[in-house]
Design a protein around this motif. Sequence first.
Motif, PDB file in Angstrom:
ATOM      1  N   LEU A 170      -7.119   4.850  -1.828  1.00  0.00           N
ATOM      2  CA  LEU A 170      -5.925   5.519  -1.131  1.00  0.00           C
ATOM      3  C   LEU A 170      -6.286   6.580  -0.250  1.00  0.00           C
ATOM      4  O   LEU A 170      -5.564   7.404   0.164  1.00  0.00           O
ATOM      5  CB  LEU A 170      -4.682   5.677  -1.891  1.00  0.00           C
ATOM      6  N   ASN A 171      -7.669   6.910  -0.484  1.00  0.00           N
ATOM      7  CA  ASN A 171      -8.371   8.311   0.071  1.00  0.00           C
ATOM      8  C   ASN A 171      -7.708   9.452  -0.409  1.00  0.00           C
ATOM      9  O   ASN A 171      -7.352  10.483   0.138  1.00  0.00           O
ATOM     10  CB  ASN A 171      -8.283   8.371   1.701  1.00  0.00           C
TER      11      ASN A 171
ATOM     12  N   LEU B 107       0.703  -1.115  -0.026  1.00  0.00           N
ATOM     13  CA  LEU B 107      -0.053   0.062  -0.057  1.00  0.00           C
ATOM     14  C   LEU B 107       1.087   1.262   0.077  1.00  0.00           C
ATOM     15  O   LEU B 107       0.531   2.197  -0.695  1.00  0.00           O
ATOM     16  CB  LEU B 107      -0.761  -0.126   1.225  1.00  0.00           C
ATOM     17  N   GLN B 108       2.136   1.138   0.675  1.00  0.00           N
ATOM     18  CA  GLN B 108       2.884   2.442   0.818  1.00  0.00           C
ATOM     19  C   GLN B 108       3.560   2.556  -0.338  1.00  0.00           C
ATOM     20  O   GLN B 108       3.511   3.747  -0.877  1.00  0.00           O
ATOM     21  CB  GLN B 108       3.738   2.259   1.944  1.00  0.00           C
ATOM     22  N   TRP B 109       4.048   1.431  -1.083  1.00  0.00           N
ATOM     23  CA  TRP B 109       4.756   1.801  -2.301  1.00  0.00           C
ATOM     24  C   TRP B 109       3.655   1.985  -3.480  1.00  0.00           C
ATOM     25  O   TRP B 109       3.974   3.010  -4.272  1.00  0.00           O
ATOM     26  CB  TRP B 109       5.424   0.436  -2.887  1.00  0.00           C
ATOM     27  N   GLU B 110       2.343   1.656  -3.629  1.00  0.00           N
ATOM     28  CA  GLU B 110       1.514   1.917  -4.447  1.00  0.00           C
ATOM     29  C   GLU B 110       1.202   3.575  -4.350  1.00  0.00           C
ATOM     30  O   GLU B 110       1.215   4.255  -5.227  1.00  0.00           O
ATOM     31  CB  GLU B 110       0.163   1.280  -4.263  1.00  0.00           C
ATOM     32  N   ARG B 111       1.019   3.901  -3.139  1.00  0.00           N
ATOM     33  CA  ARG B 111       0.584   5.424  -2.765  1.00  0.00           C
ATOM     34  C   ARG B 111       2.007   6.311  -3.194  1.00  0.00           C
ATOM     35  O   ARG B 111       1.605   7.471  -3.912  1.00  0.00           O
ATOM     36  CB  ARG B 111       0.591   5.616  -1.176  1.00  0.00           C
TER      37      ARG B 111
ATOM     38  N   ILE C  20      -1.061   1.677 -16.528  1.00  0.00           N
ATOM     39  CA  ILE C  20      -2.593   1.381 -16.231  1.00  0.00           C
ATOM     40  C   ILE C  20      -3.606   2.339 -16.949  1.00  0.00           C
ATOM     41  O   ILE C  20      -3.151   3.378 -17.140  1.00  0.00           O
ATOM     42  CB  ILE C  20      -2.750   1.212 -14.680  1.00  0.00           C
ATOM     43  N   ASN C  21      -4.659   1.801 -17.113  1.00  0.00           N
ATOM     44  CA  ASN C  21      -5.749   2.701 -17.518  1.00  0.00           C
ATOM     45  C   ASN C  21      -6.344   3.654 -16.475  1.00  0.00           C
ATOM     46  O   ASN C  21      -6.113   3.543 -15.410  1.00  0.00           O
ATOM     47  CB  ASN C  21      -6.646   1.965 -18.218  1.00  0.00           C
ATOM     48  N   ARG C  22      -6.909   4.846 -17.000  1.00  0.00           N
ATOM     49  CA  ARG C  22      -7.571   5.891 -16.163  1.00  0.00           C
ATOM     50  C   ARG C  22      -8.466   5.557 -15.124  1.00  0.00           C
ATOM     51  O   ARG C  22      -8.316   6.014 -13.926  1.00  0.00           O
ATOM     52  CB  ARG C  22      -8.075   7.057 -17.014  1.00  0.00           C
TER      53      ARG C  22
ATOM     54  N   TYR D 230      -8.034   5.744 -11.033  1.00  0.00           N
ATOM     55  CA  TYR D 230      -8.983   6.638 -10.016  1.00  0.00           C
ATOM     56  C   TYR D 230      -9.518   5.792  -9.062  1.00  0.00           C
ATOM     57  O   TYR D 230      -9.690   6.114  -8.115  1.00  0.00           O
ATOM     58  CB  TYR D 230     -10.089   6.837 -11.135  1.00  0.00           C
ATOM     59  N   SER D 231     -10.048   4.206  -9.271  1.00  0.00           N
ATOM     60  CA  SER D 231     -10.253   3.490  -8.301  1.00  0.00           C
ATOM     61  C   SER D 231      -9.111   3.320  -7.268  1.00  0.00           C
ATOM     62  O   SER D 231      -9.547   3.155  -6.219  1.00  0.00           O
ATOM     63  CB  SER D 231     -10.755   2.047  -8.651  1.00  0.00           C
ATOM     64  N   LYS D 232      -7.874   3.442  -7.593  1.00  0.00           N
ATOM     65  CA  LYS D 232      -7.057   3.210  -6.636  1.00  0.00           C
ATOM     66  C   LYS D 232      -6.869   4.294  -5.719  1.00  0.00           C
ATOM     67  O   LYS D 232      -6.259   4.238  -4.443  1.00  0.00           O
ATOM     68  CB  LYS D 232      -5.468   2.740  -7.338  1.00  0.00           C
TER      69      LYS D 232
END
Length: 468
Positions: A463-464, A424-428, A451-453, A457-459
Motif C-alpha cells: 500500500l506504499n 484495497l481501500q478498506w484494507e488501507r 494478523i502476524n507482523r 508489513y508486507s501489506k
Amino acid sequence: MTEELPSLLLVDDDPIITESFAFVLRDKFKVHAVSTREEAKHLLYSMPVLPNVALVDLGLPPTPHTPDEGFALVSELLTFNPTMKILMLSGQDSEDNVRHALTLGAVDFIPKPCDMELLKARLSHQLMIHEAERHKQPQSKQKECGLVGQSAAMDTLRAQIKQFADSPFSVLIEGESGTGKELVAQCLHIQSKRVSEPCLTLNCAAFTTELLEAQLFGHAKGAFTGAGTARAGFFEEASQGSLILDEIGEMPLPLQSKLLRVLENGEYYRLGETRVRQSSARIIASTNRDLREEVRKGNFRADLYHRLSVLTIKVPSVCDRDDDKFLLLEHFQKFYGEMGTLFQLDETAHKTWGAYSFPGNVRELRNIVIRIGAKYPNQKITRIQLEPELENEYMDKQELEMDSDEAISKKLSKGGFSLDDVLLQWERRYIDAALNKSQGNLSQAARILGINRTTLYSKMQRLNKNNM
C-alpha cells in the motif's frame, strides 16, 4: 537580504529538527522556531508582521504522542492570520489525522522523515498561492463582493447584506468556521455609504486581554510594558468607517463592558488616559460560537449580546447550499487556474463531491481544489483519487451503506465497478486505524488486526506505506 525573506513559523519539539530545518531553509525563509503551541501563540503576539507560512508538527507537548495539540494549533493559527498557509510535518500520518488536519484548514501534510527538496518545493508552492491570492484580492470588491453561489440560502444572504448595509445599527454575523464570515462583513461595508471610509478587522481571539484593549482603544505612552509611544486604536483609526470584530465570542469579559459603552454612547478611553474620546465607527461582529449559550454559561454579557444582535446574519454552511459546492469548485479552479487546477471529475468523483458535506466549509473546499490540482493537474480524477482528500465523516456514511444489499446492488448496476479497488481501500483504512490506535506500534497493530507482523508489513509495503 534576510529582512526581505518571507517569514516561516516552525513548530516542533525536536531541537534537532528545528535546528536542521532552520539551517537548510535559511536561504529561502526567515525561520522562527518554537517547540510548543503556547510558545507559538506568544511569538505571534509579539510579531509586528505575521508569517504567511507555517510548518507544524502534530505531536506537540504536553501530549506529543497524540495529535490534539497540533489540531488545536491549526485552528488558532488561522485565527491569527486566516490567509496563513499551514503545512503539517509529522510522523502521525494516519489517514484519519491527515484528513482531519486538512479539514481544519491545513493546506498540506508531509510525513516524517521527509525529503528536504520536496519540502522546499511544497513551501515555495504555497508561497506562490499566497501571492496569487493577495494580488487577486481586489477583484472580490465588486458588486456581488465575491460571494459565489446560486442557492436559496445564498440569495437570502445577499438580500440581508443589501438590507442591512446602510443601517446605523451593529450587525452580528454567525456561522461555522470557514464559511466566509469576514467576507460577508466586508460586503456590508462595500455596499454601504461608508465604502470610502476605512474598514478595519480585529480578531478578538488573537490577543491577550491587555493587548486587545490597547488594539481596540489605543494607549498612552508608558501605559504598559513595551508601550514606548502613544498609539491610536482601531476605533479611532476606523473613523466614520466600519470596524469588524472577528470572533467576538472570545472577547474577555472585562473588555465586553467597555465595548458596550462604545455601542451605547460612542465613548471610550485610550489605555492610560482619562480623556473621553468619541467613536462613530459602525461595529460588525462575527462569531462561530452560539452566543446565546455563552450568555447562559456566563461567558458573554447578555446586554452586549442584545446590543450586537439587533441585526443578525447567519452565514450558511456548504452542506446547506445545495449545488453551490460545484459552483465553488468551478470558481476556485478558475481562480487558481494558472497553477494547473483545471482538473475534471469523472462521474464517480462528481457524485462523491456532491454527497460530501465539507465540514470545513469553503476553506476546506478551496484547499481540496488546490491539493487535487497540484497532484493531478489538468487530469480527469476518479472517486478513488478524490476520497483520500475527504474527512472521515463521509467515509463513515459510506461504511453504513455497505450494510445495505440495495446499496451494493445499485453500485454494481452502474458499471465500472472494481472489487480490487474497493478491497484495497478498506484494507488501507483498517490498517491506518490500527496503526493510529497503537500509536504506530507495528506488533500491536498486527494483533489488533488479527494478523502476524510480517503479513502487516508486507501489506503496508504493497500500500506504499512507510509508518515504521
